[in-house]
Motif scaffolding. Structure first.
Motif, PDB file in Angstrom:
ATOM      1  N   ALA A  66       0.414  -1.030  -0.161  1.00  0.00           N
ATOM      2  CA  ALA A  66      -0.406  -0.125   0.039  1.00  0.00           C
ATOM      3  C   ALA A  66       1.351   1.025   0.022  1.00  0.00           C
ATOM      4  CB  ALA A  66      -0.657  -0.033   1.094  1.00  0.00           C
ATOM      5  N   LEU A  67       2.118   1.550   0.914  1.00  0.00           N
ATOM      6  CA  LEU A  67       2.718   2.386   0.649  1.00  0.00           C
ATOM      7  C   LEU A  67       3.362   2.419  -0.165  1.00  0.00           C
ATOM      8  CD1 LEU A  67       4.384   2.013   4.091  1.00  0.00           C
ATOM      9  CD2 LEU A  67       2.789   3.612   3.208  1.00  0.00           C
ATOM     10  N   ASP A  68       3.660   1.166  -1.306  1.00  0.00           N
ATOM     11  CA  ASP A  68       4.895   1.542  -2.137  1.00  0.00           C
ATOM     12  C   ASP A  68       3.994   2.516  -3.893  1.00  0.00           C
ATOM     13  OD1 ASP A  68       7.321   0.860  -1.261  1.00  0.00           O
ATOM     14  OD2 ASP A  68       6.556  -1.141  -1.588  1.00  0.00           O
ATOM     15  N   ALA A 133      -7.419  -6.479  18.404  1.00  0.00           N
ATOM     16  CA  ALA A 133      -7.582  -5.047  17.752  1.00  0.00           C
ATOM     17  C   ALA A 133      -6.641  -4.890  16.385  1.00  0.00           C
ATOM     18  CB  ALA A 133      -5.705  -4.142  19.214  1.00  0.00           C
ATOM     19  N   ARG A 134      -6.846  -3.518  15.854  1.00  0.00           N
ATOM     20  CA  ARG A 134      -6.848  -3.652  14.541  1.00  0.00           C
ATOM     21  C   ARG A 134      -5.058  -3.717  14.553  1.00  0.00           C
ATOM     22  NH1 ARG A 134     -10.559  -2.572  10.775  1.00  0.00           N
ATOM     23  NH2 ARG A 134     -13.138  -2.143  12.096  1.00  0.00           N
ATOM     24  N   PRO A 135      -4.352  -3.452  13.445  1.00  0.00           N
ATOM     25  CA  PRO A 135      -2.618  -3.919  13.088  1.00  0.00           C
ATOM     26  C   PRO A 135      -2.172  -2.247  13.614  1.00  0.00           C
ATOM     27  CG  PRO A 135      -3.545  -4.312  10.847  1.00  0.00           C
ATOM     28  CD  PRO A 135      -4.698  -3.685  12.234  1.00  0.00           C
ATOM     29  N   ALA A 136      -0.969  -2.474  13.950  1.00  0.00           N
ATOM     30  CA  ALA A 136      -1.060  -1.140  13.729  1.00  0.00           C
ATOM     31  C   ALA A 136       0.968  -1.351  13.296  1.00  0.00           C
ATOM     32  CB  ALA A 136      -0.234  -0.804  15.858  1.00  0.00           C
ATOM     33  N   PHE A 137       1.093  -0.019  12.599  1.00  0.00           N
ATOM     34  CA  PHE A 137       2.228   0.071  11.505  1.00  0.00           C
ATOM     35  C   PHE A 137       2.230   1.809  11.924  1.00  0.00           C
ATOM     36  CE2 PHE A 137      -0.610  -2.623   9.252  1.00  0.00           C
ATOM     37  CZ  PHE A 137      -0.073  -3.140   9.378  1.00  0.00           C
ATOM     38  N   ARG A 138       4.025   1.735  11.469  1.00  0.00           N
ATOM     39  CA  ARG A 138       4.393   2.973  11.622  1.00  0.00           C
ATOM     40  C   ARG A 138       4.034   4.066  11.096  1.00  0.00           C
ATOM     41  NH1 ARG A 138      10.747   2.824   9.849  1.00  0.00           N
ATOM     42  NH2 ARG A 138      10.365   0.228  10.605  1.00  0.00           N
ATOM     43  N   ASP A 139       4.309   3.264   9.706  1.00  0.00           N
ATOM     44  CA  ASP A 139       3.237   4.383   8.713  1.00  0.00           C
ATOM     45  C   ASP A 139       2.184   3.397   8.422  1.00  0.00           C
ATOM     46  OD1 ASP A 139       5.712   5.754   8.377  1.00  0.00           O
ATOM     47  OD2 ASP A 139       6.746   3.726   7.033  1.00  0.00           O
ATOM     48  N   PRO A 140       0.936   4.356   8.830  1.00  0.00           N
ATOM     49  CA  PRO A 140      -0.492   3.590   8.982  1.00  0.00           C
ATOM     50  C   PRO A 140      -1.203   3.798   6.921  1.00  0.00           C
ATOM     51  CG  PRO A 140      -0.377   4.954  10.697  1.00  0.00           C
ATOM     52  CD  PRO A 140       0.956   5.017  10.372  1.00  0.00           C
ATOM     53  N   VAL A 141      -1.668   3.823   6.006  1.00  0.00           N
ATOM     54  CA  VAL A 141      -2.470   4.082   4.863  1.00  0.00           C
ATOM     55  C   VAL A 141      -3.306   3.885   5.178  1.00  0.00           C
ATOM     56  CG1 VAL A 141      -0.950   2.831   3.580  1.00  0.00           C
ATOM     57  CG2 VAL A 141      -2.749   1.859   4.360  1.00  0.00           C
ATOM     58  N   ALA A 142      -4.056   3.798   6.198  1.00  0.00           N
ATOM     59  CA  ALA A 142      -6.033   4.582   7.158  1.00  0.00           C
ATOM     60  C   ALA A 142      -5.681   4.024   8.374  1.00  0.00           C
ATOM     61  CB  ALA A 142      -6.537   3.663   6.138  1.00  0.00           C
ATOM     62  N   HIS A 143      -7.176   4.812   9.395  1.00  0.00           N
ATOM     63  CA  HIS A 143      -6.903   3.808  10.294  1.00  0.00           C
ATOM     64  C   HIS A 143      -9.096   4.147  10.308  1.00  0.00           C
ATOM     65  CE1 HIS A 143      -3.311   6.098  11.604  1.00  0.00           C
ATOM     66  NE2 HIS A 143      -3.306   7.159  11.320  1.00  0.00           N
ATOM     67  N   ALA A 144      -8.689   3.146  11.261  1.00  0.00           N
ATOM     68  CA  ALA A 144     -10.584   2.888  11.982  1.00  0.00           C
ATOM     69  C   ALA A 144     -11.024   3.051  12.505  1.00  0.00           C
ATOM     70  CB  ALA A 144     -11.072   1.347  10.568  1.00  0.00           C
ATOM     71  N   PRO A 145     -11.744   3.035  13.784  1.00  0.00           N
ATOM     72  CA  PRO A 145     -12.373   2.851  14.766  1.00  0.00           C
ATOM     73  C   PRO A 145     -12.798   1.264  14.552  1.00  0.00           C
ATOM     74  CG  PRO A 145     -14.550   3.749  13.380  1.00  0.00           C
ATOM     75  CD  PRO A 145     -13.121   3.662  12.711  1.00  0.00           C
ATOM     76  N   GLY A 146     -12.790   1.237  16.014  1.00  0.00           N
ATOM     77  CA  GLY A 146     -13.472  -0.296  16.819  1.00  0.00           C
ATOM     78  C   GLY A 146     -12.892  -1.595  16.333  1.00  0.00           C
ATOM     79  N   TYR A 147     -12.445  -2.545  16.099  1.00  0.00           N
ATOM     80  CA  TYR A 147     -12.154  -3.991  17.160  1.00  0.00           C
ATOM     81  C   TYR A 147     -12.312  -4.437  15.140  1.00  0.00           C
ATOM     82  CZ  TYR A 147     -13.351  -4.208  21.909  1.00  0.00           C
ATOM     83  OH  TYR A 147     -13.612  -3.741  22.783  1.00  0.00           O
ATOM     84  N   SER A 148     -10.535  -5.022  15.010  1.00  0.00           N
ATOM     85  CA  SER A 148     -10.425  -5.539  13.422  1.00  0.00           C
ATOM     86  C   SER A 148     -11.371  -6.792  13.112  1.00  0.00           C
ATOM     87  CB  SER A 148      -9.592  -5.546  13.311  1.00  0.00           C
ATOM     88  OG  SER A 148      -8.693  -6.315  11.902  1.00  0.00           O
ATOM     89  N   SER A 149     -11.833  -7.608  12.146  1.00  0.00           N
ATOM     90  CA  SER A 149     -12.220  -8.960  12.128  1.00  0.00           C
ATOM     91  C   SER A 149     -10.916  -9.891  11.344  1.00  0.00           C
ATOM     92  CB  SER A 149     -13.165  -9.743  11.374  1.00  0.00           C
ATOM     93  OG  SER A 149     -12.726  -8.328   9.939  1.00  0.00           O
ATOM     94  N   LEU A 150      -9.466  -8.798  11.115  1.00  0.00           N
ATOM     95  CA  LEU A 150      -8.589  -9.002  10.495  1.00  0.00           C
ATOM     96  C   LEU A 150      -7.538  -8.352  11.197  1.00  0.00           C
ATOM     97  CD1 LEU A 150      -9.302  -9.899   7.244  1.00  0.00           C
ATOM     98  CD2 LEU A 150      -9.212 -11.115   8.461  1.00  0.00           C
ATOM     99  N   GLY A 151      -5.951  -8.886  11.008  1.00  0.00           N
ATOM    100  CA  GLY A 151      -4.848  -8.202  12.202  1.00  0.00           C
ATOM    101  C   GLY A 151      -4.496  -8.760  12.657  1.00  0.00           C
ATOM    102  N   GLN A 152      -3.812  -7.653  13.791  1.00  0.00           N
ATOM    103  CA  GLN A 152      -1.988  -8.541  14.231  1.00  0.00           C
ATOM    104  C   GLN A 152      -3.260  -8.049  15.838  1.00  0.00           C
ATOM    105  OE1 GLN A 152       1.475  -7.279  14.249  1.00  0.00           O
ATOM    106  NE2 GLN A 152       0.938  -5.597  12.593  1.00  0.00           N
ATOM    107  N   ARG A 153      -3.160  -8.578  16.972  1.00  0.00           N
ATOM    108  CA  ARG A 153      -3.346  -8.506  18.233  1.00  0.00           C
ATOM    109  C   ARG A 153      -2.984  -7.977  18.575  1.00  0.00           C
ATOM    110  NH1 ARG A 153      -6.774 -12.022  22.306  1.00  0.00           N
ATOM    111  NH2 ARG A 153      -8.345 -12.039  21.105  1.00  0.00           N
TER     112      ARG A 153
END
Length: 153
Positions: A66-68, A133-153
């Protein structure tokens, strides 16, 4: 069989006659799909390491892609914010259900309404039960509220 019953059956559409069989088939497929889904929920809840590694690796690779590719990311954001947005999809299903009611396709209208509501409730309940929890990245491409059905804990 009585005459009114035979007349009613003759005027029924073939799709209506097969509705019960199709409904049973869908219920069976749903039950079969629930087994691997339930296993996946258990593996997520127990924080099974191999699944966590695959999940974290995939999320990291997708974030790098996504960043590329900012144009691709912008197009996907436009689609997710407007086309695949839950409110948009719910309005589309509501319009479809109203159109089916207008056409007096009672069973199809019930089917579309019930499956839309049930799907939304199942998604919400699973997210609340798992509280992932939604995944956390140093350079996120988006933010979303609430819990994730995918992603890291």
């Amino acid at each position: 069989m009585s005459l009114p019953r035979r007349l009613a059956d003759r005027h029924r559409r073939p799709a209506d006659r097969r509705f019960g069989v199709r409904l049973l088939g869908v219920a069976a497929v749903t039950a079969l799909a629930a087994v691997p889904f339930g296993l996946l929920v258990v593996l997520v809840e127990t924080e099974w390491r191999p699944l966590h590694r695959v999940d974290a690796g995939a999320a990291g690779r997708l974030n790098r892609v996504a960043l590329d590719h900012p144009a691709w990311t912008s197009a996907l954001r436009l689609l997710s914010d407007h086309v695949w947005d839950p409110v948009t999809l719910r309005l589309a299903v509501a319009a479809l259900t109203c159109w089916l009611l207008y056409r007096r396709a009672w069973r199809l209208a019930a089917w579309s309404g019930v499956t839309a509501v049930a799907g939304a409730l199942v998604g919400l309940l699973v997210k609340l039960a798992v509280e992932r929890a939604r995944p956390a990245f140093r350079d996120p491409v988006a933010h979303a509220p609430g819990y994730s059905s995918l992603g890291q804990r």
